[in-house]
Structure formats: C-alpha cells, structure tokens
Design an enzyme around this catalytic site. Structure first.
Site, PDB file in Angstrom:
ATOM      1  N   HIS A 294      11.253  -4.238   8.246  1.00  0.00           N
ATOM      2  CA  HIS A 294      12.027  -3.102   8.810  1.00  0.00           C
ATOM      3  C   HIS A 294      11.892  -1.645   7.643  1.00  0.00           C
ATOM      4  CE1 HIS A 294      13.490  -5.844  11.707  1.00  0.00           C
ATOM      5  NE2 HIS A 294      14.177  -5.081  12.411  1.00  0.00           N
ATOM      6  N   HIS A 337      18.647  -8.672   4.271  1.00  0.00           N
ATOM      7  CA  HIS A 337      17.622  -8.878   3.433  1.00  0.00           C
ATOM      8  C   HIS A 337      18.201  -8.653   2.302  1.00  0.00           C
ATOM      9  CE1 HIS A 337      13.772  -8.989   5.542  1.00  0.00           C
ATOM     10  NE2 HIS A 337      14.298  -8.296   6.448  1.00  0.00           N
ATOM     11  N   ASP A 341      13.816  -7.679  -1.477  1.00  0.00           N
ATOM     12  CA  ASP A 341      13.011  -7.546  -0.488  1.00  0.00           C
ATOM     13  C   ASP A 341      12.933  -6.039   0.129  1.00  0.00           C
ATOM     14  OD1 ASP A 341      13.363 -10.216  -0.472  1.00  0.00           O
ATOM     15  OD2 ASP A 341      14.640 -10.191   1.603  1.00  0.00           O
TER      16      ASP A 341
END
Length: 408
Positions: A294, A337, A341
């Site tokens: 994302h 996350h 990350d």
C-alpha cells in the site's frame, strides 16, 4: 605529396603528413595499426581521437592534431562534399564528432556539446553561436507500452500467488507474538484507519488517471509507471517470500490457511489479483509484511502526479503529498504493518523513481555501459526518449469539440 589528391593517399602518405605536421608519436597508432588513409583522415573528428579504439590521452596533442586536420579539410572541401561530409568549421557532421546514436539508429545529442545543432530537429541559433531547442517530437512507441503493461500485469499476478504462499507460512500468533515497534506500541489502533488509507490511494489513482489521460506523452508515462511499479512489486515478492514476520497486531486473524492443491491456490491468487489486494474489495491477506505494498502504491502515484504536472500547480502537488503522507499514517495507525515495512517501502520506491528519472533525463545510460548492464529493461524502454518529457497536455479524442476548447 601535395600534388596528389588526398583521396588517393595511402597510410604511407598519411604517415608522411603526420611527420610534417609534427605528430611522429602517432604514426604507428594511426597509420600502421589502424591503417588510416586519406579519406578516413578527412573524416576523422575529435570524438574519434578521444574515444576507443584510439583514445588519445594528451589534450594538447588532440587539439593541435584537430587544427591540422581542419586545415586539411578546408583545403579539400570539394572532396568532403563528394564523400557526403560537409565541412562546418568544427568537424564533419557525418563523422560522429558530437553525435551519439539511439537504439533505432537516429542521431542523439551529446549533453555537453552546444556548438552545432542536432540533425533532424528545429533549433534557434543565438548570436553567440549557441542553440536553443524549439520543438522535439517524442515517439510514443505504443508497442513498448503494451510490453510494459503485460509485464506489470504478470508481476501483479505473480505477487498475488506469492501472497497465497506466504499466508500459508504465517507464524502462529500464540508462538510468535507481535514484534516490538515504537510506533505501534505508542499509538493505539484506529479500526477504520486502513480503509482511509485505501481511500487516499483511490483518490490519488483517480488524479493520476486524469493526468495520464490529458498528458500529450501519455504512452511514455504509462510505460514508466508500469515498469517501475512492476519492478518494485517483483522485489517485494522476494522479500516477503524469504522472510516471514509475525503479525503486527492481535486483532488480525492470521492463522495459517492451507488452500489445498495448486488449483485452489490459483483461485485464491486470482481473487487477490482481481480485488487489487484491497480490503475495500473484500481481500484480506496475512504474511506480506516485508514491505508494504500500500505504501508503494501511494508513494509511486504521488511522485508521478507531482513529476508530470507543472510546477505551478501547487494545489495538486500539496493534495498529492497530503494524501501520500496521511495514507502512510493511516496504515500504521491501523496496525496493519510494522514501521520498518512502511519505511523500507517508501525508501525503495522514492529511490527507484529518482534513479530512473535521473538516468532518463540526463541520458547517462547512453554513455555508461554499467547502466545498460544493471538496468537492461530501463535501457530498452528509454533508449529513444531523448531527454526530459515535457509537461504538455491535449484532449485525447476528436470529440467533443466543446471540451477540447475548454482545455485549450
């Protein structure tokens, strides 16, 4: 020898001429090793002297030898015209003096040379002899854009399949609890934050699609987007496959799922691919933590929007950055996350975007063999894009005429 036409000179005549001009040190190199005769001597340029296979190292000798060659060229202008090498006072235009060649055989422009106008382009000459480019046509090369689209579709499909594999290997939460994380430990989870992150991505995507639709060089932009996005997600496939991190939050239902045979895995991968990996479309995955997909999409869309819109569009640029940064914050606030990350995803995406456009805008890859070896796909896609892509816009359709007039 002065009565003999230069076209009839043999390497021995060239050797005698070099000695008369005071270049005895280069007789063996030019006349005996490379068999330079009269015709090739007239076609010789400073670029030839500097580049392989000659590679003369002494700058003074290069300049003095070029002065002597230009005098000889001036004395034999009729021969130059017969050979198709018109004399311009610097070097024959056909000798490659300041030209490099693109992969389709068209002449390109050396970034450091400003004395002569490139062939086949319209330039305005100033009184000081410099040139300013007036128009430049960029070949859309639709077939390359199709190839890049196939590449990114394949990578997204492969990523979806890898996500199925890593979901089966996700560590058990009872054995491997969430790892310590400063941000996740300090900020309480916001349940609706991840949906907001995806909504930010959808808004950014629509802005980018509008820019892409109206941009005059939309084919090149789409090709760059597909190649960069595909490359980053291919790298993501490797990182999330080789290392399985524990889930970042207890709220995630991430018990390992066994999808059975290969057909069941492929069906699940198609479901992830068709849903774009978004929870808004009903897709829920686990194990794909290193690194955040994302964040990659948000950042890549932001950089493309800001790169290919005019610098004066401050509102669009500000909105794009706000959506990017708030989207990243919402990803972390949702505890979907780890912080590392998101950081790695942002860093890799921005560096790759900047490296790609720096090489493309400066055409450094054309002078760098290392760049062509390490970035073969980049060299293939960009070899005919001569310099930066200008931000020019046009209506892509012939109808309606009213809309075409509105956007100029």
């Amino acid at each position: 020898m002065t009565q003999l036409s230069v076209r009839r000179w043999t390497p021995k005549h060239v050797a005698k001429w070099l000695k008369e001009e005071g270049f005895c040190d280069y007789v063996d190199l030019l006349c005996y090793k490379h068999r330079l005769d009269g015709t090739s001597l007239l076609a010789l340029s400073e670029y030839d002297l500097r580049s392989p296979p000659l590679e003369l190292k002494v700058l003074g000798d290069i300049k003095r030898l070029m002065v002597s060659i230009r005098k000889l060229q001036k004395q034999n202008m009729d021969v130059l015209e017969e050979l198709g090498l018109p004399f311009d006072g610097h070097s024959p235009t056909g000798s490659g003096g300041s030209l490099d060649w693109l992969c389709n055989g068209d002449p390109g422009r050396d970034c450091d040379s400003t004395d002569t106008a490139p062939v086949g382009e319209e330039y305005h000459q100033y009184t000081n002899g410099k040139y300013k480019q007036q128009t430049r046509r960029l070949d859309p090369e639709y077939w390359k854009t199709v190839l890049s689209s196939i590449y990114v579709v394949f990578v997204f499909g492969f990523t979806s399949f890898v996500m199925v594999i890593v979901h089966e290997r996700v560590p058990d939460m009872r054995t491997y609890p969430p790892l310590p994380d400063i941000f996740l430990d300090s900020v309480p989870r916001i349940p609706w934050a991840f949906a907001m992150a995806e909504a930010s991505g959808v808004i950014l995507c629509n802005i980018w699609l509008l820019v892409l639709l109206l941009h005059k060089h939309r084919s090149i932009l789409l090709r760059r987007m597909c190649s960069l996005m595909g490359t980053v997600f291919m790298l993501r496939c490797i990182t999330m496959f080789v290392t399985s991190l524990s889930v970042p939050g207890q709220h995630l239902q991430c018990s390992g799922k066994i999808y059975g045979d290969m057909w069941a895995k492929l069906q699940r991968a198609v479901a992830i691919w068709s849903g774009f990996g978004m929870t808004l479309t009903g897709v829920h995955t686990c194990g794909d933590y290193m690194f955040s997909g994302h964040t990659v999409v948000l950042t890549m869309l932001n950089f493309f929007v800001t790169e290919y819109t005019p610098r004066s569009w401050n509102f669009i640029h500000t909105l794009s950055w706000v959506l990017n940064l708030f989207g990243i914050f919402f990803i972390l606030a949702a505890h979907e996350h780890y912080s590392i990350d998101v950081f790695i995803a942002f860093y890799i995406t921005t560096r790759l975007f900047l490296y790609y456009h720096t090489l493309a805008n400066t055409r450094a890859y054309q002078q760098s063999r290392r760049a062509r070896i390490w970035f073969p796909m980049f060299s293939f896609f960009e070899c005919n894009v001569n310099g930066p892509v200008p931000n020019e816009y046009c209506w892509p359709f012939s109808r309606p005429a009213v809309m075409r007039r509105l956007i100029g």
